[in-house]
Motif scaffolding. Structure first.
Motif, short mmCIF file in Angstrom:
data_model
loop_
_atom_site.label_atom_id
_atom_site.label_comp_id
_atom_site.label_asym_id
_atom_site.label_seq_id
_atom_site.Cartn_x
_atom_site.Cartn_y
_atom_site.Cartn_z
N ALA A 199 0.83 -1.21 0.00
CA ALA A 199 0.00 0.00 0.00
C ALA A 199 0.87 1.26 0.00
O ALA A 199 0.57 2.22 -0.72
CB ALA A 199 -0.93 0.00 1.21
N LEU A 200 1.92 1.27 0.79
CA LEU A 200 2.83 2.42 0.81
C LEU A 200 3.51 2.62 -0.54
O LEU A 200 3.64 3.75 -1.02
CB LEU A 200 3.89 2.25 1.90
CG LEU A 200 3.44 2.50 3.33
CD1 LEU A 200 4.50 2.04 4.31
CD2 LEU A 200 3.13 3.96 3.53
N THR A 201 3.91 1.54 -1.17
CA THR A 201 4.56 1.63 -2.48
C THR A 201 3.60 2.15 -3.54
O THR A 201 3.95 3.03 -4.33
CB THR A 201 5.11 0.25 -2.90
OG1 THR A 201 5.99 -0.22 -1.88
CG2 THR A 201 5.83 0.32 -4.22
N VAL A 202 2.38 1.62 -3.56
CA VAL A 202 1.40 2.06 -4.55
C VAL A 202 0.98 3.50 -4.30
O VAL A 202 0.89 4.31 -5.23
CB VAL A 202 0.17 1.12 -4.53
CG1 VAL A 202 -0.97 1.69 -5.36
CG2 VAL A 202 0.55 -0.25 -5.06
N ALA A 203 0.74 3.85 -3.06
CA ALA A 203 0.25 5.20 -2.74
C ALA A 203 1.29 6.27 -3.01
O ALA A 203 0.95 7.39 -3.39
CB ALA A 203 -0.21 5.26 -1.29
N THR A 204 2.57 5.94 -2.81
CA THR A 204 3.61 6.94 -3.01
C THR A 204 4.22 6.88 -4.40
O THR A 204 4.93 7.81 -4.80
CB THR A 204 4.74 6.77 -1.98
OG1 THR A 204 5.32 5.47 -2.14
CG2 THR A 204 4.23 6.95 -0.57
N CYS A 205 3.98 5.81 -5.14
CA CYS A 205 4.51 5.62 -6.50
C CYS A 205 6.03 5.79 -6.56
O CYS A 205 6.57 6.15 -7.61
CB CYS A 205 3.85 6.58 -7.48
SG CYS A 205 2.10 6.28 -7.69
N GLY A 206 6.70 5.61 -5.45
CA GLY A 206 8.14 5.74 -5.43
C GLY A 206 8.64 7.17 -5.34
O GLY A 206 9.82 7.39 -5.11
N VAL A 207 7.78 8.15 -5.54
CA VAL A 207 8.22 9.55 -5.53
C VAL A 207 7.58 10.35 -4.39
O VAL A 207 7.92 11.51 -4.21
CB VAL A 207 7.92 10.24 -6.88
CG1 VAL A 207 8.70 9.60 -8.00
CG2 VAL A 207 6.44 10.26 -7.18
N GLY A 208 6.70 9.75 -3.65
CA GLY A 208 6.02 10.45 -2.57
C GLY A 208 6.93 10.86 -1.43
O GLY A 208 6.62 11.77 -0.67
N TYR A 209 8.07 10.21 -1.30
CA TYR A 209 9.01 10.53 -0.23
C TYR A 209 10.03 11.58 -0.62
O TYR A 209 10.88 11.94 0.18
CB TYR A 209 9.71 9.26 0.24
CG TYR A 209 8.82 8.37 1.06
CD1 TYR A 209 8.56 8.65 2.39
CD2 TYR A 209 8.22 7.25 0.50
CE1 TYR A 209 7.74 7.84 3.14
CE2 TYR A 209 7.39 6.44 1.24
CZ TYR A 209 7.15 6.74 2.57
OH TYR A 209 6.33 5.95 3.30
N LEU A 210 9.97 12.07 -1.87
CA LEU A 210 10.89 13.14 -2.27
C LEU A 210 10.58 14.40 -1.47
O LEU A 210 9.41 14.73 -1.26
CB LEU A 210 10.77 13.41 -3.77
CG LEU A 210 11.26 12.29 -4.67
CD1 LEU A 210 10.99 12.62 -6.13
CD2 LEU A 210 12.74 12.04 -4.47
N PRO A 211 11.59 15.13 -1.02
CA PRO A 211 11.34 16.27 -0.14
C PRO A 211 10.71 17.47 -0.83
O PRO A 211 10.02 18.26 -0.20
CB PRO A 211 12.73 16.61 0.40
CG PRO A 211 13.68 16.08 -0.60
CD PRO A 211 13.02 14.88 -1.22
N ILE A 212 10.94 17.63 -2.13
CA ILE A 212 10.43 18.82 -2.82
C ILE A 212 9.39 18.40 -3.85
O ILE A 212 9.68 17.60 -4.74
CB ILE A 212 11.58 19.58 -3.50
CG1 ILE A 212 12.58 20.05 -2.44
CG2 ILE A 212 11.07 20.76 -4.31
CD1 ILE A 212 13.84 20.67 -2.99
#
Length: 157
Positions: free
Chosen positions: A35-48
């Protein structure tokens, strides 16, 4: 008394009798990581600007779908007496992909909200991916000016 915040600016804050937001879950299962991987699409944790990067993921999915589907239909039409029109097939495939991303995104975003203990966390960008695909829906591939229309749809979104 707990306060229920709304992400909609037209709805006022409401006081409820029980807690709405729970504390983040500490133990995670494999479904939680999916769920975390799908919801963030790999870019959700980028700071900007994670939402902007999520929209770029949507553009990437659109370009991948376009190139692979048109190549597949061209190969299919070469060896067969049946002829498939690429544009209706592409629009149908787009609608199927948008529907799947939306349905899976609803599940993933809801689970991620529970995992992070926040309502509508900024890390969740699956809604930007689906929204960008919807913004690209009116484009006619191989007829429009190409990358300019994709860039224009991206900037407008």
């Amino acid at each position: 008394m707990a306060i229920k915040e709304s992400s909609d600016e037209l709805n006022p804050t409401v006081v409820t009798s029980k807690a709405i937001a729970t504390s983040p879950l500490t133990t995670r299962s494999a479904k939680d990581y999916v769920a975390l991987t799908v919801a963030t699409c790999g870019v959700g944790y980028l700071p900007i600007a994670p939402g902007t990067w999520g929209s770029l993921v949507g553009v990437g999915i659109y370009l991948l779908l376009q190139s692979s589907l048109f190549r597949f239909i061209q190969q299919l039409n070469e060896g067969s007496f049946l002829r498939f029109q690429p544009l209706p097939a592409f629009i149908s495939a787009q609608l199927v992909v948008i529907t799947l991303i939306t349905l899976v995104g609803i599940w993933a975003a809801s689970r991620t909200e529970k995992l992070l203990g926040r309502k509508d966390p900024g890390k969740v960008v699956i809604d930007e991916v689906a929204g960008q695909l919807i913004a690209l829906l009116p484009l006619v591939p191989r007829v429009d000016p190409g990358w300019m229309s994709i860039l224009f749809a991206y900037l407008l979104f």
